[in-house]
Design an enzyme around this catalytic site. Structure first.
Site, PDB file in Angstrom:
ATOM      1  N   GLU A 142     -11.015  26.653 -87.729  1.00  0.00           N
ATOM      2  CA  GLU A 142     -11.768  25.617 -87.005  1.00  0.00           C
ATOM      3  C   GLU A 142     -13.095  26.161 -86.498  1.00  0.00           C
ATOM      4  O   GLU A 142     -14.118  25.451 -86.501  1.00  0.00           O
ATOM      5  CB  GLU A 142     -10.933  25.077 -85.848  1.00  0.00           C
ATOM      6  CG  GLU A 142      -9.695  24.314 -86.280  1.00  0.00           C
ATOM      7  CD  GLU A 142     -10.028  23.143 -87.203  1.00  0.00           C
ATOM      8  OE1 GLU A 142     -10.829  22.276 -86.794  1.00  0.00           O
ATOM      9  OE2 GLU A 142      -9.507  23.098 -88.328  1.00  0.00           O
ATOM     10  N   TRP A 174     -15.394  26.224 -89.443  1.00  0.00           N
ATOM     11  CA  TRP A 174     -15.914  24.875 -89.716  1.00  0.00           C
ATOM     12  C   TRP A 174     -17.176  24.626 -88.901  1.00  0.00           C
ATOM     13  O   TRP A 174     -18.161  24.062 -89.398  1.00  0.00           O
ATOM     14  CB  TRP A 174     -14.871  23.821 -89.343  1.00  0.00           C
ATOM     15  CG  TRP A 174     -14.008  23.326 -90.463  1.00  0.00           C
ATOM     16  CD1 TRP A 174     -12.682  23.575 -90.636  1.00  0.00           C
ATOM     17  CD2 TRP A 174     -14.390  22.466 -91.549  1.00  0.00           C
ATOM     18  NE1 TRP A 174     -12.222  22.931 -91.772  1.00  0.00           N
ATOM     19  CE2 TRP A 174     -13.239  22.242 -92.342  1.00  0.00           C
ATOM     20  CE3 TRP A 174     -15.594  21.865 -91.927  1.00  0.00           C
ATOM     21  CZ2 TRP A 174     -13.257  21.448 -93.479  1.00  0.00           C
ATOM     22  CZ3 TRP A 174     -15.622  21.068 -93.065  1.00  0.00           C
ATOM     23  CH2 TRP A 174     -14.466  20.867 -93.827  1.00  0.00           C
ATOM     24  N   TRP A 215     -23.237  -1.616 -96.151  1.00  0.00           N
ATOM     25  CA  TRP A 215     -22.280  -1.658 -95.056  1.00  0.00           C
ATOM     26  C   TRP A 215     -22.168  -3.076 -94.499  1.00  0.00           C
ATOM     27  O   TRP A 215     -23.085  -3.884 -94.618  1.00  0.00           O
ATOM     28  CB  TRP A 215     -22.696  -0.690 -93.949  1.00  0.00           C
ATOM     29  CG  TRP A 215     -22.820   0.723 -94.405  1.00  0.00           C
ATOM     30  CD1 TRP A 215     -23.963   1.421 -94.623  1.00  0.00           C
ATOM     31  CD2 TRP A 215     -21.753   1.623 -94.720  1.00  0.00           C
ATOM     32  NE1 TRP A 215     -23.691   2.694 -95.049  1.00  0.00           N
ATOM     33  CE2 TRP A 215     -22.332   2.851 -95.124  1.00  0.00           C
ATOM     34  CE3 TRP A 215     -20.358   1.514 -94.708  1.00  0.00           C
ATOM     35  CZ2 TRP A 215     -21.572   3.952 -95.496  1.00  0.00           C
ATOM     36  CZ3 TRP A 215     -19.598   2.611 -95.079  1.00  0.00           C
ATOM     37  CH2 TRP A 215     -20.206   3.819 -95.471  1.00  0.00           C
ATOM     38  N   ASN A 257      -9.046  16.081 -81.895  1.00  0.00           N
ATOM     39  CA  ASN A 257      -9.679  16.214 -83.205  1.00  0.00           C
ATOM     40  C   ASN A 257      -9.029  15.331 -84.267  1.00  0.00           C
ATOM     41  O   ASN A 257      -9.709  14.701 -85.078  1.00  0.00           O
ATOM     42  CB  ASN A 257      -9.643  17.675 -83.667  1.00  0.00           C
ATOM     43  CG  ASN A 257     -10.385  17.875 -84.978  1.00  0.00           C
ATOM     44  OD1 ASN A 257     -11.589  17.658 -85.048  1.00  0.00           O
ATOM     45  ND2 ASN A 257      -9.676  18.256 -86.027  1.00  0.00           N
ATOM     46  N   TRP A 262     -21.367   4.615 -90.932  1.00  0.00           N
ATOM     47  CA  TRP A 262     -20.930   5.781 -90.164  1.00  0.00           C
ATOM     48  C   TRP A 262     -21.928   6.191 -89.103  1.00  0.00           C
ATOM     49  O   TRP A 262     -21.558   6.775 -88.071  1.00  0.00           O
ATOM     50  CB  TRP A 262     -20.659   6.960 -91.104  1.00  0.00           C
ATOM     51  CG  TRP A 262     -21.838   7.401 -91.931  1.00  0.00           C
ATOM     52  CD1 TRP A 262     -22.182   6.953 -93.164  1.00  0.00           C
ATOM     53  CD2 TRP A 262     -22.837   8.370 -91.564  1.00  0.00           C
ATOM     54  NE1 TRP A 262     -23.326   7.583 -93.617  1.00  0.00           N
ATOM     55  CE2 TRP A 262     -23.750   8.457 -92.649  1.00  0.00           C
ATOM     56  CE3 TRP A 262     -23.044   9.170 -90.453  1.00  0.00           C
ATOM     57  CZ2 TRP A 262     -24.851   9.304 -92.626  1.00  0.00           C
ATOM     58  CZ3 TRP A 262     -24.150  10.020 -90.434  1.00  0.00           C
ATOM     59  CH2 TRP A 262     -25.037  10.083 -91.510  1.00  0.00           C
ATOM     60  N   TRP A 274     -18.500  13.085 -89.069  1.00  0.00           N
ATOM     61  CA  TRP A 274     -18.636  11.685 -89.451  1.00  0.00           C
ATOM     62  C   TRP A 274     -18.905  11.539 -90.950  1.00  0.00           C
ATOM     63  O   TRP A 274     -18.358  10.651 -91.599  1.00  0.00           O
ATOM     64  CB  TRP A 274     -19.737  11.010 -88.629  1.00  0.00           C
ATOM     65  CG  TRP A 274     -19.175  10.455 -87.362  1.00  0.00           C
ATOM     66  CD1 TRP A 274     -19.149  11.046 -86.133  1.00  0.00           C
ATOM     67  CD2 TRP A 274     -18.490   9.205 -87.220  1.00  0.00           C
ATOM     68  NE1 TRP A 274     -18.486  10.250 -85.224  1.00  0.00           N
ATOM     69  CE2 TRP A 274     -18.085   9.105 -85.875  1.00  0.00           C
ATOM     70  CE3 TRP A 274     -18.187   8.166 -88.083  1.00  0.00           C
ATOM     71  CZ2 TRP A 274     -17.385   7.999 -85.378  1.00  0.00           C
ATOM     72  CZ3 TRP A 274     -17.494   7.057 -87.607  1.00  0.00           C
ATOM     73  CH2 TRP A 274     -17.103   6.986 -86.272  1.00  0.00           C
TER      74      TRP A 274
END
Length: 498
Positions: A281, A284, A312, A350, A368, A391
């Protein structure tokens, strides 16, 4: 021998004295070192008056000031535009160099360039140092010399390259020396009210602030780290470290956390598994910093540019659905509980960030970027690189090897990761009397069950705003018109930004 007679350390995302690369460098190269923090009006002016993050920063800065004072120095505090305040202060103090931790957000890069030019005009050096990551920018590249665009190979390269020296601390609190007090002494820390903020006790973060708060949370987490891989996905379980906000504002160093995880990952059994997952993590986080550096177009645009062609959902219905999502009124209990959690506390688990993001984009068909902006306002630990990366991952427009047809089923996620409804019952109390089986999809419950749970759908709790199975088909059709693209965004060195 000192390189400079006087230096100024400009603290931003490194609100600590322990293991601070910038402060250590200044203390080792200057005879006298001043320290400053600027409450940046360019950032603060866009925040609501009750923003809990400002209160956290204020408390952390207050602790930092006390630590520096105890070591014989002082914290200089300014409230204004740092592009003006830093050169002005550096000139008035007569320093030869200003030191700061390197930042990677485009706006911050532009700010630092401006400050560097202003200082250069004054004959003052500007030294930006790596502090908030283990590896930055182009320190980890593919064998072809290109930045990675998929996480797993990046992580393998990170783990292969990391050495003990990369994780070693930069100085300790007791090593503070050469700290200087400004001629007119340091200004008193301005109150929150004088900064234009009023944050009630009820509104403040649940996590303790400052270096001491970070240490307290780390000490609490280390005995639990062995089970991190087992517990991290369950929002009703104390699985995470809760240190993300401290990493965001630098009240603890990434080296401290990565060192603990890296040392434990070689243990056998759960201890090693938990540590490996937690370190993953942290990696990341570095991956998204690297992406932001090399591909700054991700701020506002898809990492995979072809996905900017997606149409969208828009109009009054889409706006109403977005508002329902924001307020936790979608009719999907886990999504609503998660959104109420972030609204009430500024924190979101998370796993639930992925669930709520997937729901907004792939169940409601909403851009998004609208969700990204909402999280940016609401999250205590908001970080542009991680928020944007997360996102875009959920929207399948970003750095992800998985195809666009990965769509989270909010009911299945609820049944899997909150099986007994403990998290849902906390944040959606109107459903608390329903049995576990009915709690995850109350619209499927029979009339007798709803009556026994004191729930009337449409009155006590909303009907689902969309049917997941129908929305899934619409999403597949929406994405199918876009050919899966290769990455075509410009790297940051292609546009001349360092």
């Amino acid at each position: 021998m000192s390189e400079f007679e006087k230096g100024l350390v400009w603290m931003r995302r490194d609100l600590r004295c322990t293991d601070n690369a910038t402060l250590t460098q200044a203390l080792s190269t200057c005879r006298e070192v001043y320290v400053v923090f600027v409450f940046d009006t360019m950032i603060l002016k866009g925040l609501p008056a009750d923003d809990r993050r400002v209160a956290f920063i204020h408390d952390s800065v207050a602790e930092l000031a006390r630590t520096l004072a105890d070591a014989g120095g002082a914290l200089i505090v300014r409230h204004g535009d740092p592009t003006v305040a830093i050169p002005s202060l550096a000139k008035s103090l007569g320093v030869q160099a200003v030191f700061a931790g390197r930042d990677y957000e485009p706006a911050a890069v532009a700010r630092d360039r401006f400050v560097a030019r202003s200082l250069d005009d004054l004959g003052i050096a500007f030294e930006a140092l790596k502090d908030q990551v283990i590896f930055e920018a182009s320190e980890i590249l593919t064998s072809q010399g290109e930045p990675y665009s998929v996480f797993t190979p990046y992580q393998r390269a990170w783990l292969k390259q990391v050495r003990p020296v990369d994780l070693a601390p930069h100085g300790r609190t007791r090593d503070l020396q050469h700290l200087a007090v400004p001629p007119n002494d340091a200004e008193a820390l301005p109150s929150l009210a004088s900064l234009g903020f009023d944050v009630s006790e009820a509104r403040r973060m649940a996590v303790p602030a400052g270096e001491s708060g970070a240490r307290q949370l780390l000490d609490d987490f280390l005995p639990r780290m062995a089970h991190y891989h087992e517990r991290r996905d369950y929002p009703a379980v104390r699985g995470p470290s809760y240190l993300s906000v401290h990493l965001r504002f630098g009240t603890i160093s990434i080296r401290t956390l990565a060192r603990e995880a890296h040392a434990a990952m070689f243990q056998e059994g759960d201890a090693g598994s938990g540590a490996r997952k937690w370190l993953s993590e942290l990696i990341w986080r570095e991956f998204y910093f690297m992406i932001l550096h090399h591909y700054p177009h991700v701020v506002g645009k898809a990492f995979k540019p072809a996905y900017d062609a997606i149409e969208w959902a828009s109009g009054m219905a889409a706006d109403a659905n977005f508002q329902a999502w924001c307020e936790g009124r979608t009719g999907y209990p886990l999504v609503d509980a998660a959104m109420r959690q972030i609204n009430q506390t500024g924190y979101m688990h998370n796993r639930l960030r992925m669930v709520t993001a997937s729901f907004l984009v792939k169940d409601l068909g909403i851009d998004w970027r609208r969700g990204e902006a909402y999280f940016a306002r609401a999250l205590n630990d908001f970080d542009l690189a991680a928020n944007n990366g997360g996102w875009q991952w959920a929207a399948s427009t970003g750095c992800d090897a998985q195809p666009y047809f990965r769509i989270f089923n909010p009911t299945t996620q609820s049944e899997t990761f909150d099986p007994h409804g403990r998290f849902i019952r906390k944040y959606v109390p109107e459903l608390a009397n329903l049995p576990d089986k009915a709690l995850h999809a109350p619209w499927r419950a029979d009339a007798q069950t709803l009556l026994g749970g004191k729930v009337t759908l449409g009155r006590d709790y909303p009907q689902p705003v969309v049917a997941h199975d129908v929305a899934r088909k619409e999403t597949l059709a929406r994405y199918a018109v876009v050919k899966t693209p290769a990455v075509t965004g410009k790297r940051i060195d292609d546009v001349g930004v360092e």
